[in-house]
Design an enzyme around this catalytic site. Sequence first.
Site, PDB file in Angstrom:
ATOM      1  N   GLY A  13      45.472  39.259  30.716  1.00  0.00           N
ATOM      2  CA  GLY A  13      44.067  39.810  31.565  1.00  0.00           C
ATOM      3  C   GLY A  13      44.599  41.017  32.385  1.00  0.00           C
ATOM      4  N   ILE A  14      44.006  41.224  33.531  1.00  0.00           N
ATOM      5  CA  ILE A  14      44.065  42.494  34.271  1.00  0.00           C
ATOM      6  C   ILE A  14      45.681  42.476  34.719  1.00  0.00           C
ATOM      7  CG2 ILE A  14      43.515  43.428  36.544  1.00  0.00           C
ATOM      8  CD1 ILE A  14      41.090  41.982  36.722  1.00  0.00           C
ATOM      9  N   GLY A  15      46.465  41.555  34.962  1.00  0.00           N
ATOM     10  CA  GLY A  15      47.843  41.931  35.200  1.00  0.00           C
ATOM     11  C   GLY A  15      48.639  42.403  33.895  1.00  0.00           C
ATOM     12  N   SER A 137      39.363  41.466  46.225  1.00  0.00           N
ATOM     13  CA  SER A 137      38.205  41.027  45.433  1.00  0.00           C
ATOM     14  C   SER A 137      36.775  41.185  46.331  1.00  0.00           C
ATOM     15  CB  SER A 137      38.088  39.620  45.095  1.00  0.00           C
ATOM     16  OG  SER A 137      36.989  39.159  44.789  1.00  0.00           O
ATOM     17  N   TYR A 162      38.104  31.121  48.019  1.00  0.00           N
ATOM     18  CA  TYR A 162      38.681  32.203  47.407  1.00  0.00           C
ATOM     19  C   TYR A 162      38.454  33.403  48.294  1.00  0.00           C
ATOM     20  CZ  TYR A 162      39.441  35.787  43.796  1.00  0.00           C
ATOM     21  OH  TYR A 162      39.863  36.784  43.217  1.00  0.00           O
TER      22      TYR A 162
END
Length: 293
Positions: A13-15, A137, A162
């Site tokens: 993913g983003i990582g 986020s 979250y």
Amino acid sequence: MNRRALVTAGTGGIGLETAVGLAAAGYAVTVVGRDAERGRSAVERINAVGTATEARFVTADLASLSEVRDLAGRVAADGALSVLVNNVGAMFDDRRVTADGIEASFALNHLSPYLLTELLLPALRAGAPSRVVNVTSGSVRIAIGRIDTGEQKGGYYGLHAYGRAKLANLAYTLDLAERLKGDGISVFAADPGGAVTTMTTGTMSSSRVVAPWLRPFWPLVHKAFQRTTSGTPAQAARSSVAAATDPAFADRLGLVVGPDGRPLSPPRRATDPRLAEAVRTLSRRLAPPTDGD
């Protein structure tokens, strides 16, 4: 000497896209994850674009504070560190508690990056000028309740938990940037914007992640949310890569870098010194960086 970078949750993913971007920029990248097979695949992908020392994978479950401490020890033993990207994060449908007895969302989204950063400050000072990038986020805007305990009292709702954890981490990020002014370590938050990930397509598909008062509106809210989370992980990684590498940010303090690589204004609540103090006190209590802290 190779400039070293560490990316948590960097095997997909983003990582992973962040790690690829850093490797392309000339960093020797270490990625952290729980799955060795995904780690091997990530290293192969990173090495395909990297020009520095070959990438490395390190296994760690960052929901465990003891494993965070072990990871920090292993990374610090390798010497100076130039970039730390705290990309780890997760949202949960149901309330979970870690082995440390801490609500899992708060542990993974805030305490883990907090503790890892604090423990790696000596390595980052040795690698100065260096950078810390904490992935934030837009959910920080829906955080509810005070942050003087590890968990909001009342019912558990995944999206709010979250957002609360991410708000705590953003307040910590801005506070740390001020604290480290003059140390040669720049601290930034990176807002990836919307991207298609397992979290946005899975956990967030159910109205159970929000408080009951919001559920009647969830179909409309979720539909609007889907329209803003259609980007790719590579697009979402731009903010982290820019925060870690853009020379224009070298002398800037406590920036939030947006999806287009440009600075954003942080939510006002995240800049409240009372919130920063509450987060600082709680973090030190739940995850003390030193034996005497």
